[in-house]
Design an enzyme around this catalytic site. Structure first.
Site, PDB file in Angstrom:
ATOM      1  N   ASN A 155      -6.526   9.231   7.001  1.00  0.00           N
ATOM      2  CA  ASN A 155      -7.628   8.572   6.610  1.00  0.00           C
ATOM      3  C   ASN A 155      -7.190   6.887   6.522  1.00  0.00           C
ATOM      4  O   ASN A 155      -6.330   6.556   5.588  1.00  0.00           O
ATOM      5  CB  ASN A 155      -8.213   8.807   5.138  1.00  0.00           C
ATOM      6  CG  ASN A 155      -9.227   8.238   4.923  1.00  0.00           C
ATOM      7  OD1 ASN A 155      -9.809   7.373   5.330  1.00  0.00           O
ATOM      8  ND2 ASN A 155     -10.039   8.794   3.977  1.00  0.00           N
ATOM      9  N   HIS A 208       0.975  -1.374  -0.049  1.00  0.00           N
ATOM     10  CA  HIS A 208       0.017   0.011  -0.077  1.00  0.00           C
ATOM     11  C   HIS A 208       0.771   1.228  -0.096  1.00  0.00           C
ATOM     12  O   HIS A 208       1.391   1.857   1.159  1.00  0.00           O
ATOM     13  CB  HIS A 208      -1.081   0.015   1.330  1.00  0.00           C
ATOM     14  CG  HIS A 208      -1.824   1.046   1.260  1.00  0.00           C
ATOM     15  ND1 HIS A 208      -3.228   0.836   1.904  1.00  0.00           N
ATOM     16  CD2 HIS A 208      -2.071   2.318   0.818  1.00  0.00           C
ATOM     17  CE1 HIS A 208      -3.977   1.829   1.956  1.00  0.00           C
ATOM     18  NE2 HIS A 208      -3.397   2.685   1.025  1.00  0.00           N
ATOM     19  N   HIS A 242       2.401  14.418   0.770  1.00  0.00           N
ATOM     20  CA  HIS A 242       1.880  15.604   0.148  1.00  0.00           C
ATOM     21  C   HIS A 242       2.775  16.825   0.272  1.00  0.00           C
ATOM     22  O   HIS A 242       3.817  16.810   1.047  1.00  0.00           O
ATOM     23  CB  HIS A 242       0.926  15.928   1.236  1.00  0.00           C
ATOM     24  CG  HIS A 242      -0.353  14.856   1.146  1.00  0.00           C
ATOM     25  ND1 HIS A 242      -1.327  15.173  -0.040  1.00  0.00           N
ATOM     26  CD2 HIS A 242      -0.930  14.204   1.880  1.00  0.00           C
ATOM     27  CE1 HIS A 242      -2.317  14.150   0.032  1.00  0.00           C
ATOM     28  NE2 HIS A 242      -2.077  13.617   1.191  1.00  0.00           N
ATOM     29  N   HIS A 291      -5.702  -0.627   5.652  1.00  0.00           N
ATOM     30  CA  HIS A 291      -5.664   0.066   6.641  1.00  0.00           C
ATOM     31  C   HIS A 291      -6.546  -0.087   7.883  1.00  0.00           C
ATOM     32  O   HIS A 291      -7.406   1.090   8.223  1.00  0.00           O
ATOM     33  CB  HIS A 291      -5.305   1.480   6.536  1.00  0.00           C
ATOM     34  CG  HIS A 291      -6.087   1.971   5.380  1.00  0.00           C
ATOM     35  ND1 HIS A 291      -7.645   2.228   5.151  1.00  0.00           N
ATOM     36  CD2 HIS A 291      -5.839   2.745   4.129  1.00  0.00           C
ATOM     37  CE1 HIS A 291      -8.168   2.573   4.271  1.00  0.00           C
ATOM     38  NE2 HIS A 291      -6.939   3.262   3.452  1.00  0.00           N
ATOM     39  N   HIS A 343     -10.941   0.143   0.642  1.00  0.00           N
ATOM     40  CA  HIS A 343     -10.767   1.308   1.534  1.00  0.00           C
ATOM     41  C   HIS A 343     -12.392   1.275   2.141  1.00  0.00           C
ATOM     42  O   HIS A 343     -13.181   1.659   1.674  1.00  0.00           O
ATOM     43  CB  HIS A 343     -10.819   2.638   0.560  1.00  0.00           C
ATOM     44  CG  HIS A 343     -10.582   3.743   1.600  1.00  0.00           C
ATOM     45  ND1 HIS A 343      -9.470   4.526   1.946  1.00  0.00           N
ATOM     46  CD2 HIS A 343     -11.424   4.402   2.043  1.00  0.00           C
ATOM     47  CE1 HIS A 343      -9.598   5.664   2.509  1.00  0.00           C
ATOM     48  NE2 HIS A 343     -11.046   5.584   2.597  1.00  0.00           N
ATOM     49  N   ASN A 352      -4.795   6.044  -7.309  1.00  0.00           N
ATOM     50  CA  ASN A 352      -5.557   7.244  -7.302  1.00  0.00           C
ATOM     51  C   ASN A 352      -4.394   8.377  -7.713  1.00  0.00           C
ATOM     52  O   ASN A 352      -3.983   9.025  -6.990  1.00  0.00           O
ATOM     53  CB  ASN A 352      -5.971   7.490  -5.971  1.00  0.00           C
ATOM     54  CG  ASN A 352      -5.078   7.518  -4.816  1.00  0.00           C
ATOM     55  OD1 ASN A 352      -3.701   6.783  -4.857  1.00  0.00           O
ATOM     56  ND2 ASN A 352      -5.254   8.102  -3.600  1.00  0.00           N
ATOM     57  N   ASP A 387       0.904   2.728   3.807  1.00  0.00           N
ATOM     58  CA  ASP A 387      -0.094   3.666   3.429  1.00  0.00           C
ATOM     59  C   ASP A 387       0.771   5.157   3.122  1.00  0.00           C
ATOM     60  O   ASP A 387       0.156   6.142   3.710  1.00  0.00           O
ATOM     61  CB  ASP A 387      -1.083   3.828   4.318  1.00  0.00           C
ATOM     62  CG  ASP A 387      -2.147   4.738   3.582  1.00  0.00           C
ATOM     63  OD1 ASP A 387      -2.335   5.089   2.379  1.00  0.00           O
ATOM     64  OD2 ASP A 387      -3.275   5.378   4.428  1.00  0.00           O
TER      65      ASP A 387
END
Length: 431
Positions: free
Chosen positions: A277, A57, A308, A231, A178, A91, A304
């Site tokens: 998240n 992930h 950013h 997750h 998810h 994504n 995960d």
């Protein structure tokens, strides 16, 4: 042909042995091996030898999000963290929902060369949750996609989820869900509980995760297909997975390093570095996911890794982006929370961070045993040093690590990808 002799390491933390790597494979494991002429000899006394880690992930952001991360920078971070394979979430922009995009991600990984990059395909077109993506085309492409996920968004429509589960059965694929009911989390900012009420942030109830997991394990049982839960973060989710496995449902689950260590108390300072998240939960939830990982209810640890740019996180909590980096700190957190506490062994670390992730993804080249004739995808880890985390020193383009300044154990001595050293003493080794 490259030749490496690793002296005095402890395979899986059990005893000591020398390991001889010739070309791309492990040639021999045993005591007091003789170094062949021209071999690079590496002193690994006191260090743990593990198969290269595999992350199921990872968000590499490319294509489209190169300001936060690229395949090159993300896989550099992965190699420094001890990973020899990462699975890149879909994504991106454009979304990895076609054979063309997943092959582009695969090619970028091959070009970068720091670790294997396995693209994850989207379940639905554009992650919109309205119609299935080109699952068969991605599965039969050069990328051989076997894991499909709309991560970041839940496949909320039960009919669509059932169809996806049925479809991937034809090529032994898996849907990685998810688990987040969108209606129960509208405007949610953090875990719903005492802390959210006290600091005035909109709550994110545990049942929003648990209700989707409960529905999906029943769908997977009905269809007879493989389901993977991304997750997992709540005590109730652990119990649902435990119940499903007792029924014989073909379900696996992952927990992130940050959900093993951090809680919703970290949100009290409104530092959006801790906005993620699913959200950080309570002490009770942390205890439950640790116990679930220790007893095998939770199958794997996955990072995960969600980089950013600074301006997406360095702002007011309610408008900041969700996500944390994690590739370069994952093993240190697992050592701190699970190994050093006696909850799991180094053998369990190999299972949860290498062998089982590779098996879930049906990747036969990674997560292999430490044995002669196997691919030389290796990690030599020194568990003794401790140092505060400094994201400025990380290879990732982003610095949104929730462990900034936290003292964590361990140091990467060596990462080896198919016989080639990619990291030595924590530093990247150029090809």
């Amino acid at each position: 042909m490259s030749i490496i002799l690793i002296r005095g390491a402890s395979p899986y933390g059990l005893g000591t042995a020398d390991v001889l790597v010739e070309d791309v494979v492990i040639a021999e494991i045993g005591p007091d091996l003789v170094a062949p002429e021209g071999a690079e000899v590496i002193d690994a006394e006191g260090c743990i030898l593990l198969p290269g880690l595999v992350d199921l992930h990872t968000h590499l952001r490319e294509p489209g999000g190169e300001e936060a991360e690229t395949v090159d920078s993300g896989t550099q971070a992965a190699a420094r963290g001890g990973f020899t394979a990462v699975h890149a979430m879909a994504n991106t922009t454009p979304v990895a929902d076609t054979a063309g995009v997943v092959e582009q991600v695969l090619a970028r990984g091959e070009e970068a060369g720091w670790c294997d990059v396995r693209p994850i395909g989207a379940v639905t077109v554009g992650l919109a949750g309205e119609r299935l993506a080109e699952l068969d085309a991605m599965a039969s492409s050069r990328a051989r996609v076997r894991v499909f996920s709309d991560d970041g968004k839940c496949v909320h429509d039960p009919v669509l989820m059932r169809r996806a589960l049925e479809y991937v059965k034809t090529f032994d694929g898996v849907i990685a869900q998810h688990a987040q009911d969108p209606r129960l989390t509208e405007g949610a900012q953090m875990h719903e509980g005492v802390v959210s009420a006290q600091i005035g942030l909109a709550g994110w109830p545990a049942v929003a995760e648990e209700s989707i997991i409960a529905r999906d394990v029943l769908l997977a049982e009905h269809v007879g297909s493989r389901l993977h839960v991304c997750h997992l973060s709540t005590a109730g989710s652990v119990e649902i997975i435990r119940w499903a496995k007792q029924r014989g449902v073909d379900v696996t689950a992952e927990v992130t390093p940050h959900h093993l260590l951090l809680t919703d108390e970290n949100a009290r300072g409104y530092d959006a570095t801790f906005k993620v998240n699913p959200p950080l939960r309570t002490d009770r939830d942390v205890e439950a996911v640790r116990a679930g990982l220790a007893d095998g209810t939770i199958d794997i640890v996955a990072t995960d890794h969600a980089p950013h740019p600074r301006d997406a996180k360095d702002r007011e909590w309610d408008v900041a982006a969700f996500g944390m980096t994690g590739l370069e700190t994952a093993l240190a957190v697992v050592q701190s929370t699970m190994v050093d506490t006696g909850a799991i062994s180094w053998r369990d670390v190999a299972r949860t961070l290498s062998e089982t992730p590779a098996h879930i993804a049906r990747d036969e080249s990674q997560g292999r045993p430490l044995a002669a004739g196997e691919p030389a995808n290796l990690l030599v880890w020194d568990p003794r040093p401790h140092a505060p985390v400094d994201p400025a020193e990380h290879a990732s383009r982003s610095s949104n690590s929730p462990f900034r300044g936290r003292d964590l154990p361990g140091r990467n001595v060596l990462t080896v990808l198919r016989g080639r050293v990619t990291v030595r003493d924590g530093e990247l080794v150029a090809r």
